[in-house]
Structure formats: structure tokens, C-alpha cells
Write a protein that holds these residues in place. Structure first.
Motif, PDB file in Angstrom:
ATOM      1  N   ILE A  89      44.050  44.522  44.723  1.00 25.30           N
ATOM      2  CA  ILE A  89      43.292  43.265  44.631  1.00 25.30           C
ATOM      3  C   ILE A  89      41.848  43.542  45.024  1.00 25.30           C
ATOM      4  N   PHE A  90      40.923  43.144  44.183  1.00 25.78           N
ATOM      5  CA  PHE A  90      39.502  43.181  44.526  1.00 25.78           C
ATOM      6  C   PHE A  90      39.065  41.749  44.845  1.00 25.78           C
ATOM      7  N   ILE A  91      38.520  41.569  46.045  1.00 25.67           N
ATOM      8  CA  ILE A  91      38.031  40.263  46.489  1.00 25.67           C
ATOM      9  C   ILE A  91      36.507  40.305  46.476  1.00 25.67           C
ATOM     10  N   GLY A  92      35.891  39.354  45.815  1.00 22.66           N
ATOM     11  CA  GLY A  92      34.432  39.338  45.727  1.00 22.66           C
ATOM     12  C   GLY A  92      33.837  38.004  46.158  1.00 22.66           C
ATOM     13  N   CYS A  93      33.521  37.876  47.426  1.00 24.88           N
ATOM     14  CA  CYS A  93      32.915  36.639  47.954  1.00 24.88           C
ATOM     15  C   CYS A  93      31.458  36.929  48.279  1.00 24.88           C
ATOM     16  N   SER A  94      30.670  37.092  47.247  1.00 18.45           N
ATOM     17  CA  SER A  94      29.289  37.529  47.439  1.00 18.45           C
ATOM     18  C   SER A  94      28.439  36.438  48.079  1.00 18.45           C
ATOM     19  N   TYR A 134      37.744  50.270  37.947  1.00 15.27           N
ATOM     20  CA  TYR A 134      39.050  50.478  38.582  1.00 15.27           C
ATOM     21  C   TYR A 134      40.163  49.600  38.007  1.00 15.27           C
ATOM     22  N   ASN A 135      39.797  48.558  37.289  1.00 16.06           N
ATOM     23  CA  ASN A 135      40.808  47.762  36.610  1.00 16.06           C
ATOM     24  C   ASN A 135      41.927  47.313  37.551  1.00 16.06           C
ATOM     25  N   PRO A 136      41.588  46.636  38.657  1.00 17.05           N
ATOM     26  CA  PRO A 136      42.625  46.226  39.610  1.00 17.05           C
ATOM     27  C   PRO A 136      43.572  45.205  38.998  1.00 17.05           C
ATOM     28  N   ASN A 177      41.328  41.571  29.160  1.00 12.27           N
ATOM     29  CA  ASN A 177      42.677  40.994  29.108  1.00 12.27           C
ATOM     30  C   ASN A 177      43.174  40.466  30.453  1.00 12.27           C
ATOM     31  N   TYR A 178      42.260  39.896  31.215  1.00 16.59           N
ATOM     32  CA  TYR A 178      42.636  39.230  32.458  1.00 16.59           C
ATOM     33  C   TYR A 178      42.893  37.749  32.189  1.00 16.59           C
ATOM     34  N   HIS A 179      44.009  37.244  32.698  1.00 18.69           N
ATOM     35  CA  HIS A 179      44.266  35.815  32.720  1.00 18.69           C
ATOM     36  C   HIS A 179      43.663  35.268  34.016  1.00 18.69           C
ATOM     37  N   HIS A 180      43.193  34.034  33.994  1.00 18.14           N
ATOM     38  CA  HIS A 180      42.612  33.519  35.234  1.00 18.14           C
ATOM     39  C   HIS A 180      42.829  32.012  35.365  1.00 18.14           C
ATOM     40  N   ASP A 181      42.721  31.576  36.599  1.00 24.05           N
ATOM     41  CA  ASP A 181      42.721  30.154  36.920  1.00 24.05           C
ATOM     42  C   ASP A 181      41.502  29.924  37.804  1.00 24.05           C
ATOM     43  N   LYS A 182      40.760  28.868  37.552  1.00 22.24           N
ATOM     44  CA  LYS A 182      39.547  28.620  38.315  1.00 22.24           C
ATOM     45  C   LYS A 182      39.337  27.127  38.498  1.00 22.24           C
ATOM     46  N   ARG A 205      45.522  40.887  35.364  1.00 23.44           N
ATOM     47  CA  ARG A 205      45.810  41.510  34.067  1.00 23.44           C
ATOM     48  C   ARG A 205      47.292  41.877  33.954  1.00 23.44           C
ATOM     49  N   VAL A 206      48.074  41.604  35.023  1.00 22.68           N
ATOM     50  CA  VAL A 206      49.490  42.000  35.012  1.00 22.68           C
ATOM     51  C   VAL A 206      50.430  40.803  34.861  1.00 22.68           C
ATOM     52  N   THR A 207      49.889  39.595  34.929  1.00 23.06           N
ATOM     53  CA  THR A 207      50.717  38.404  34.745  1.00 23.06           C
ATOM     54  C   THR A 207      49.872  37.269  34.205  1.00 23.06           C
ATOM     55  N   ASP A 208      50.486  36.432  33.378  1.00 18.73           N
ATOM     56  CA  ASP A 208      49.781  35.252  32.886  1.00 18.73           C
ATOM     57  C   ASP A 208      50.139  34.026  33.713  1.00 18.73           C
TER      58      ASP A 208
END
Length: 351
Positions: free
Chosen positions: A81-86, A118-120, A150-155, A178-181
Motif C-alpha cells: 500500500i502506498f499512502i500519499g497525504c501530501s 512500483y505498481n502497488p 487499471n486501478y479501480h478507485h472510490d473517492k 489494481r487487484v480488486t474492483d
């Protein structure tokens, strides 16, 4: 740390004092390292999150080779998991010097380079709502990038108050995979009656009554900033439990900039309400001139520990810094750990 075991591991970019890290760790996720340019966060981060390494660097300057050496991560890891809270001052509604904060507006683009390399398996972004609503935001490019990878996301723009945090704190939140929808944001809680200032900082045995400019030399840090003579006079006549600057608008204590602006900036110089959530705890919460940060009944701004508690850091979390302003900045910039734990659990529960 919870007993539930999983294989997830995370890198917390722009980790600050460790609000996101500690929440993820409490959910049972191994946070390998936190990365931040602010060296003053190092001691706070590492002492409270033993086993999670603090890497003090600007992500613009660290090479992929050095990043791998420091963290041991590999490419295409489904459990990474990459967390980015810039830092987000440039997109904040709070009036700041945009020239000073301009460097922060492209940090999401810098973070994207690591995601691309890195395609986490999972990505978490937390930021101010303005990053979604402003036309100049790098978020639009980032969302296009996620789709291309090919990343699925919720925002959504969420209010941390609906996730166990006793403050009105609106934030942009995104979780991608990218591993689950089936990736989804945590479910909001409708039972929020106990999320009040009183519930969190109203115990006088824990938070003993103190004056302005009180210095607590223990790690509890029930420390407060001082007040000028004028501000002390103002707070003395500001009604308890939610009073505002309207109480002294027709006196010689009135501030010229607010004459005729009774309906603008109403929270400034105001007291918190005991039985309501706090306002957003910012980096300036030690100052009554920067928001509704006055104690509900004592004649002072809230203390460092009260601010940290309203941010949902546990009372044993120790903060280190070269000034009370430095520590307040660490607290105000943090992602509330209660919220971050729920983000982490939503990732764990996708599998």
C-alpha cells in the motif's frame, strides 16, 4: 495492535508525526516506513511507531535505488500500500501565502512517479477538498493515470466527524486498487452523539484547569500558548460554551478589520461548544485569533494535548519538537488515527 493478521505492508509518504501510520498499525498493517522532509517529525514518528522507519528526505530527491535500499519494497506487490497525504496548503481554503505553498501543489505528481514505478496493490490519498474542486489541481491527471494503470478507485469528500473524529473535518479521500474492483471507502457512522468536545477533553481530572501560557514539562504536554493583554481582556468577556467575538464588538476591544463584518469569520476568537464537535484542528489551534480554538470555559486556547486528543491521538502518544508551534503543526497536519484505522480496515476487508 489488533490480533487479525494479514500480509499487507505500507509506505507512508508525507508521514508527518505518524497519524496515518499509527492508525494503519492499529489495524494490523505493517508500516515499513514513513517518508517526510520535515526532520522535526522524526523523533515523534519513530518513538511512537517502533519498527516503522522514518526516512527524512524530499521525495523529489530520493532515487528508486535508494528507496528500495531503505524500504526493501519490490515492484508489483499485491499487498503493498502506498499512502500519499501530501501537504495541502496550496489547495486549502484557509488564507495562506500561495507563493510559499506553491511547491506543495505538485507533490501528488511526485508521488505518482513512485506509484508508476512500483505498481502497488493499493493506493490511499487524503487531502483537502480543494484538490478535487480546483481546476489547477494535479488530481485530474492522477485519476487519468490510475485508469491507464487499471486501478479501480472510490473517492469522495468526507467529513471525519462521520468516522469517529470529534471535529468537523472535511477531507478528500481516495482508495484505489489494481487487484480488486471491490475497493471502497470506509462506511460512515450515523451514531455521532458522543463525538463532542466534552466527551473528549471535558474530564477535569485528566485535563486539569490551567491558565494561558501554562507549560507542562511532562510528556502529557497540557501546554498552552500565552495571550496578549488585549486578547486576555477579550476572552474574559467572551461567553462560555460557544461564545463569539460579538460579545465585545461594540467596545474598544473591537478589531478594526472586523467592523461591519459580524457575519464573516465568525469562528475567530470564539470558544468551542462543550456539546458539539470541535472545528477543524489546524496547525494554528494554539491561537484564538486563528479560529474557534478558545476553551469552552477556561480563559485560554486549547492545549497541545487537548488538540491531539481531538485529533484522536491516544493520550500516551508523545510529541517532540523545538517549540510548541512545531508540535502544534505536527498535530494539526496529521490524519486523525481513528480515521486512518478505518481506512486501513476497509482495505483489509476487500479481500
Amino acid at each position: 495492535m489488533e490480533k487479525k493478521k494479514n500480509k499487507f505492508k505500507a509506505i507512508d509518504f508525507f508521514c508527518g508525526a505518524g497519524g496515518m501510520t499509527t492508525g494503519f498499525r492499529k489495524a494490523g498493517i505493517n508500516v515499513i516506513a514513513g517518508i517526510d522532509i520535515d526532520k522535526e517529525c522524526k523523533e515523534t514518528y519513530e518513538r511512537n511507531n517502533k519498527g516503522s522507519k522514518f526516512i527524512c528526505t524530499d521525495i523529489k530527491n530520493i532515487s528508486f535505488k535508494e528507496f528500495e535500499k531503505q524500504t526493501g519494497v519490490t515492484k508489483n506487490d499485491n499487498e503493498l500500500i502506498f499512502i500519499g497525504c501530501s501537504p495541502c496548503q496550496y489547495f486549502s481554503k484557509v488564507k495562506t501565502d500561495k507563493k510559499k505553498s506553491e511547491k506543495s501543489k505538485n507533490l501528488l505528481t511526485d508521488f505518482k512517479k513512485f506509484v508508476d514505478e512500483y505498481n502497488p496493490g493499493f493506493i490511499v490519498i487524503e487531502n483537502v477538498p480543494g484538490i478535487l474542486t480546483k481546476e489547477v489541481s494535479p488530481l485530474n491527471d492522477f485519476l487519468v493515470f490510475l485508469k491507464s494503470k487499471n486501478y479501480h478507485h472510490d473517492k469522495a469528500i468526507i467529513n471525519a466527524y462521520k468516522y469517529g473524529v470529534p471535529q468537523i473535518r472535511r477531507r478528500f479521500l481516495l482508495i484505489a486498487s489494481r487487484v480488486t474492483d471491490k475497493v471502497a471507502l470506509p462506511i460512515a457512522n450515523t451514531k455521532t452523539k458522543l463525538l463532542t468536545v466534552r466527551k473528549f477533553i471535558g474530564d477535569k481530572n485528566t485535563f486539569k484547569p490551567i491558565p494561558a501560557r501554562h507549560k507542562d514539562t511532562t510528556h502529557f504536554l497540557h501546554t498552552t500558548a500565552g495571550l496578549s493583554d488585549s486578547n486576555l481582556k477579550r476572552i474574559l468577556i467572551t461567553p462560555h460554551n460557544g461564545g463569539t467575538r460579538a460579545a465585545w464588538k461594540d467596545t474598544d476591544l473591537q478589531i478594526p478589520a472586523y467592523i461591519g463584518k459580524d457575519n464573516s469569520f465568525q469562528d475567530i476568537y470564539g470558544r468551542m461548544h462543550w456539546d458539539k464537535p470541535a472545528p477543524t484542528i489546524t496547525t494554528k489551534f494554539l491561537s484564538i485569533s486563528n479560529g474557534r480554538f478558545a476553551h469552552p470555559e477556561q480563559d485560554r486556547a486549547i492545549s497541545l494535548r487537548e488538540g491531539a486528543t481531538l485529533q484522536t491521538f491516544n493520550k500516551g502518544y508523545k510529541f517532540y519538537g523545538n517549540s510548541i508551534g512545531s508540535i502544534a503543526r505536527q498535530i494539526g497536519n496529521a490524519v486523525p488515527p481513528v480515521l486512518s484505522k478505518k481506512i486501513a480496515l476497509s482495505i483489509i476487508n476487500t479481500k
